[in-house]
Write an enzyme that holds these catalytic residues in place. Structure first.
Site, mmCIF file in Angstrom:
data_model
loop_
_atom_site.group_PDB
_atom_site.id
_atom_site.type_symbol
_atom_site.label_atom_id
_atom_site.label_comp_id
_atom_site.label_asym_id
_atom_site.label_seq_id
_atom_site.Cartn_x
_atom_site.Cartn_y
_atom_site.Cartn_z
ATOM 1 N N THR A 1 -2.963 58.331 -20.349
ATOM 2 C CA THR A 1 -3.073 59.321 -21.411
ATOM 3 C C THR A 1 -3.355 58.600 -22.727
ATOM 4 O OG1 THR A 1 -1.538 60.769 -20.250
ATOM 5 C CG2 THR A 1 -1.817 61.192 -22.594
ATOM 6 N N SER A 2 -4.232 59.178 -23.533
ATOM 7 C CA SER A 2 -4.546 58.663 -24.870
ATOM 8 C C SER A 2 -5.120 57.245 -24.794
ATOM 9 C CB SER A 2 -3.280 58.754 -25.737
ATOM 10 O OG SER A 2 -3.586 58.539 -27.079
ATOM 11 N N SER A 3 -4.476 56.242 -25.358
ATOM 12 C CA SER A 3 -5.017 54.885 -25.246
ATOM 13 C C SER A 3 -5.119 54.472 -23.766
ATOM 14 C CB SER A 3 -4.144 53.887 -26.022
ATOM 15 O OG SER A 3 -4.747 52.620 -26.057
#
Ligand SMILES: *[C@@H]1O[C@H](CO)[C@@H](O)[C@H](O)[C@H]1NC(C)=O
Ligand SMILES: *[C@@H]1O[C@H](CO)[C@@H](O)[C@H](O)[C@H]1NC(C)=O
Ligand SMILES: *[C@@H]1O[C@H](CO)[C@@H](O)[C@H](O)[C@H]1NC(C)=O
Ligand SMILES: *[C@@H]1O[C@H](CO)[C@@H](O)[C@H](O)[C@H]1NC(C)=O
Length: 313
Positions: A149-151
């Site tokens: 998730t995200s990075s």
């Protein structure tokens, strides 16, 4: 190192503080094991290697890599979803890499090194962990996966782009396309990419991915991407760019062949471009998108023990 404007920095920090404070529903039977850097390599940026081994490992187990989000770490990622708990049931191994970048704990998704096959950067350190695990635990090289998730989603895009020969599939939640943060330096923040200003044609994205591994014509992993339509950290335009990129790389049209409304959740729309690429648009969802472990396990076929993914794709 992290040239964010102060206001953006504040928003960014707040969002990730929220992610970090998600209720811990960690029922995993065992703890993470740290594997010393001297046991595997090359690892030019000194990514820390944590392994999760379920009590009952299946024979020839699959490997699921789960890179953390910015301001997160391996332990937070381990505790942040049910994936490790599910490894206890299904017998797959998990790798939780931990970013060496203590300033913001974001993954290096910008350097030439990380965006190049065997070029160095954080991506190469993570791939070295996979190679170590394949050998040491007689794991299945045709069932290596990355989700994040995200990075961690950005790193999933990077890993699949730079190492298509290593991964069978990826699952990226609120990330950006491979190469969108490209900035000729280690762990640079791209405001332009984050705010949806990096817009390319499918052909341009395909060329960027292919340049990561010149001359490679082999297997390309399948990919699923998810993005909230109300994401103000990594703007929703990034979903459109990921769609153009991976459909082009996989030789698919960027018009879906099927669209499933309210799937897998109310307000989430899943667009199917082919067996090897799905994109889900989560209406009204912010950057703090919640992992649906069932969807991830199904995409990787991790509930099925002992069958090679290559028979499915
Ligand atoms: C990684 O660790 C080694 C050994 O401790 C050190 O020599 C090297 O400078 C480190 N590399 C980075 C990028 O920090
Ligand atoms: C990274 O790639 C860019 C564009 O090709 C090039 O100008 C730059 O010199 C490269 N940097 C390094 C450190 O290799
Ligand atoms: C997760 O996905 C499954 C379908 O694979 C769906 O049945 C379930 O409702 C989803 N859970 C949430 C919380 O959206
Ligand atoms: C996602 O849904 C929003 C509306 O909720 C829409 O504006 C946007 O274009 C959609 N994105 C994609 C990639 O379909």
């Amino acid at each position: 190192m992290f040239p964010l404007r102060p206001t953006l920095w504040l928003i960014f920090t707040t969002v990730f503080a929220l992610l970090t404070l998600l209720p811990t529903v960690d029922g995993a039977a065992n703890s993470l094991i740290q594997v010393p850097s001297s046991s595997f390599g090359p690892n030019p940026t000194n990514v820390t290697f944590y392994l999760y081994l379920p009590s009952k490992l299946q024979a020839n187990p699959p490997i699921l890599v789960n890179p953390h989000w910015c301001h997160g770490d391996a332990q937070a990622c381990f505790a942040g979803t049910q994936l490790a708990t599910l490894a206890d049931t299904y017998g797959y191994i998990m790798i939780f890499p931990d970013s060496p970048n203590t300033i913001d704990k974001c993954w290096d998704v910008s350097s030439n090194e990380t965006l190049t096959h065997n070029g160095g950067g954080d991506s190469q350190g993570i791939v070295s962990m996979i190679k170590y695990t394949l050998k040491k635990y007689n794991a299945d090289p045709t069932r290596v996966f990355s989700m994040g998730t995200s990075s961690g989603a950005m790193m999933t895009n990077v890993l699949l782009g730079s190492y298509p020969d290593v991964f069978a599939a990826g699952s990226a939640w609120a990330g950006v396309a491979f190469g969108c943060f490209a900035g000729n330096g280690y762990d640079l923040w791209s405001d332009d990419c984050a705010t949806g200003k990096i817009i390319k044609t499918p052909k341009e994205w395909k060329a960027i991915v292919e340049a990561a591994y010149p001359g490679y014509t082999g297997f390309r992993p399948k990919m699923q991407v998810f993005h909230g339509s109300a994401d103000t950290t990594l703007y929703p335009q990034n979903l459109k760019e990921e769609i153009k990129e991976w459909t082009a790389v996989l030789g698919l049209s960027d018009n879906p062949v099927n669209t499933l409304v309210n799937s897998p959740d109310v307000g989430w729309t899943t667009m199917i471009y082919g067996e090897k690429f799905h994109a889900t648009n989560a209406s009204g969802v912010t950057h703090n998108i919640q992992t649906n472990e069932t969807v991830v396990l199904d995409w990787f076929d991790l509930k099925c023990q002992g069958r090679s993914l290559t028979t499915l794709i």
